[in-house]
Design an enzyme around this catalytic site. Structure first.
Site, PDB file in Angstrom:
ATOM      1  N   LYS A 114       0.837  -1.195   0.000  1.00 50.03           N
ATOM      2  CA  LYS A 114       0.000   0.000   0.000  1.00 50.03           C
ATOM      3  C   LYS A 114       0.877   1.251   0.000  1.00 50.03           C
ATOM      4  O   LYS A 114       2.041   1.207   0.374  1.00 50.03           O
ATOM      5  CB  LYS A 114      -0.907   0.022   1.234  1.00 50.03           C
ATOM      6  CG  LYS A 114      -1.993  -1.029   1.244  1.00 50.03           C
ATOM      7  CD  LYS A 114      -2.829  -0.928   2.507  1.00 50.03           C
ATOM      8  CE  LYS A 114      -3.893  -1.999   2.585  1.00 50.03           C
ATOM      9  NZ  LYS A 114      -4.968  -1.792   1.596  1.00 50.03           N
ATOM     10  N   GLU A 127      -6.041  -9.805   1.206  1.00 46.64           N
ATOM     11  CA  GLU A 127      -5.709 -10.831   2.198  1.00 46.64           C
ATOM     12  C   GLU A 127      -6.851 -11.148   3.145  1.00 46.64           C
ATOM     13  O   GLU A 127      -6.898 -12.229   3.728  1.00 46.64           O
ATOM     14  CB  GLU A 127      -4.473 -10.388   2.998  1.00 46.64           C
ATOM     15  CG  GLU A 127      -4.738  -9.452   4.175  1.00 46.64           C
ATOM     16  CD  GLU A 127      -5.364  -8.122   3.795  1.00 46.64           C
ATOM     17  OE1 GLU A 127      -6.145  -7.596   4.605  1.00 46.64           O
ATOM     18  OE2 GLU A 127      -5.068  -7.608   2.694  1.00 46.64           O
ATOM     19  N   ARG A 169      -9.996 -11.828   2.704  1.00 45.97           N
ATOM     20  CA  ARG A 169     -10.779 -12.996   2.290  1.00 45.97           C
ATOM     21  C   ARG A 169      -9.997 -14.292   2.477  1.00 45.97           C
ATOM     22  O   ARG A 169     -10.591 -15.357   2.652  1.00 45.97           O
ATOM     23  CB  ARG A 169     -11.234 -12.820   0.845  1.00 45.97           C
ATOM     24  CG  ARG A 169     -10.125 -12.796  -0.190  1.00 45.97           C
ATOM     25  CD  ARG A 169     -10.544 -12.117  -1.480  1.00 45.97           C
ATOM     26  NE  ARG A 169     -10.660 -10.669  -1.305  1.00 45.97           N
ATOM     27  CZ  ARG A 169     -11.062  -9.835  -2.255  1.00 45.97           C
ATOM     28  NH1 ARG A 169     -11.408 -10.301  -3.449  1.00 45.97           N
ATOM     29  NH2 ARG A 169     -11.124  -8.542  -2.032  1.00 45.97           N
TER      30      ARG A 169
END
Length: 490
Positions: A274, A346, A348
């Site tokens: 990110k 991540e 899920r």
């Protein structure tokens, strides 16, 4: 708790508190308690309203001092807006506005009389419960990591609620405690709230109450269960994962309701790192886990006659030389293989193993809660959670609960036509679905691991925290979930 709460049936004019909270509508009609104070003061309040010294529009507050004939030295008049439009939202706003006006300053004790107002399609018990949860939320102060920073300790500490329904007060307090528990966890920095800390805190709470229990699974136990998807996400972090399992045994032999909450204590994105402008808020990625723990707290405190199981996969998605990669193929606890298209999808991957684990409890209903996708926030903003389910009855139960307490959700489709976006050449399923419909394809991914369950998914990315440097965890949807469980217990 930010506040202490009591019930009060005293006449407003004789109440021995620092301040009495009353209301006035836009047409200058006084609330019942305000009328009583006006009578005791021989029309003083009416005169002030008529003169324009008291504002009546929604959101306004006016603090008056030393009304003749009134024991309390202060009266806070809250604007209620147009009488014809007064309903759930204006009522909750008025309670919150009143509390914020008294949050700091000389008032330590107050009597809230707004619970006497008539709120469309709601009863007196609802008025009391919601007054407690809203006022406690408004009075909340975060202090856990302030160090030497001076905290303003003045202001409201005890709020008396006009009314006589002790059970409504108790349920309101229990809900408020659950919300605050969740907010405290969500607001902690990630170097404090690690997976181990989250597990220890949840277990410590459960250990205080008969009927509540906790089991914490470590990495070796999860590996033995075949939780390859969850453990892949955990590989890059020095903070090792935990699977938190909490149980409330209040319903005898009845099948339990099971809540699963995403507990990513910090999300770097992994190899798909990110960037600034989002990563600094990723401590809130465990709010799904915090909020189902908060719902557990509310359930235990309210002693609901149901069985509840809460499962939280607590993991940090970090990056090192051992971190999982895009194009890896991993094997979930269900046996299904997953091709990793993006390591920043991540949530899920930890939820699918937790949902598979939850099957062993034979749930009456299974609901997962997760800050899962930015796509849900783009679609729905910060006003509502996204709800997905193939079970209309369960979806309607959750939607109704959210509407009842104004902690709302909006249903998104979970049609089979979206499933093809998750096809993979190298595994049973791909972990992302492309650019479009990201919230829905995330729900579709989870649906592949809940095929035999009465299941719903709540994407809370837009409601779990406020935006910006001064933003905080909100505790949503503890209110929705607690109301849903209250409805099931009725």
């Amino acid at each position: 708790m930010a506040l202490q709460f009591t019930l009060n049936q005293d006449a407003p004019a004789s109440a021995a508190v620092d301040c009495i909270v009353v209301g006035v509508f836009a047409d200058k009609t006084l609330s019942p308690a305000a009328q009583a104070l006006d009578s005791a003061s021989q029309g003083r309040l009416t005169a002030l309203v008529a003169r324009g010294d008291v504002a009546s529009k929604t959101g306004s507050t006016t603090l008056l001092h030393d009304l003749p004939g009134v024991t309390a030295p202060r009266v806070l008049v809250v604007g209620l807006g147009e009488a014809g439009k007064f309903g759930v939202a204006p009522y909750l706003k008025a309670v919150g506005d009143a509390t914020r006006a008294l949050k700091t300053g000389a008032v330590s004790t107050a009597l809230l009389t707004l619970t006497e107002l008539s709120v469309k399609a709601r009863d007196a018990a609802w008025n009391i419960r919601q007054a407690v949860t809203v006022s406690d939320h408004a009075a909340y102060r975060y202090t856990a990591t302030l160090g030497k920073k001076k905290v303003d300790e003045t202001g409201l500490t005890t709020l008396a609620i006009a009314g006589n329904d002790a059970r409504a007060l108790a349920v309101g307090v229990a809900t408020a405690e659950g919300v605050e528990f969740a907010r405290e966890l969500g607001n902690l920095p990630p170097n404090y709230c690690t997976p181990a800390y989250l597990a220890e805190t949840a277990a410590a709470f459960a250990g205080k109450f008969p009927g509540a229990e906790a089991e914490i699974l470590d990495e070796a136990q999860m590996e033995a269960l075949g939780m390859g998807s969850l453990l892949s996400v955990a590989r890059g972090s020095a903070n090792r994962p935990r699977l938190i399992v909490l149980k409330w045994n209040g319903g005898g032999d009845a099948r339990p309701y099971v809540l699963v909450g995403k507990g990513i204590t910090f999300d770097t994105g992994g190899v798909n790192l990110k960037t600034q402008g989002g990563i600094e808020e990723m401590k809130y990625d465990m709010c799904g886990g915090a909020n189902v723990i908060g719902t557990f707290v509310a359930t235990v405190k309210a002693e609901l006659p149901i069985n509840l199981v809460v499962v939280v996969p607590a993991v940090e998605n970090a990056i090192d030389g051992n971190a999982y990669r895009p194009s890896d193929v991993i094997t979930s606890m269900s046996g299904k293989t997953i091709e990793v298209g993006n390591t920043d999808a991540e949530g899920r991957l930890i939820l699918c193993d937790a949902l598979t684990y939850a099957e062993r409890f034979n749930p009456e209903a299974l609901v997962d809660v997760a800050t899962l996708t930015g796509a849900c926030m783009v679609a729905l903003g910060h006003q509502t959670a996204g709800l997905m389910s193939k079970h209309d009855d369960l979806a309607n139960e959750l939607l109704a609960a959210g509407e009842h307490v104004f902690d709302r959700a909006w249903r998104l489709p979970l049609w089979d036509e979206y499933q093809g976006l998750l096809d993979s050449t190298f595994a049973d399923v791909y972990n992302i679905g492309g650019r479009w419909g990201g919230a829905i394809t995330a729900g579709c991914f989870l649906s592949r691991f809940t095929e035999n369950q009465r299941w719903a998914h709540l994407d809370i990315a837009g409601v779990a925290s406020d935006e910006g440097k001064r933003g905080m965890a909100t505790g949503r949807p503890v209110g929705l979930l607690t109301q849903w469980l209250l409805d099931r217990a009725a």
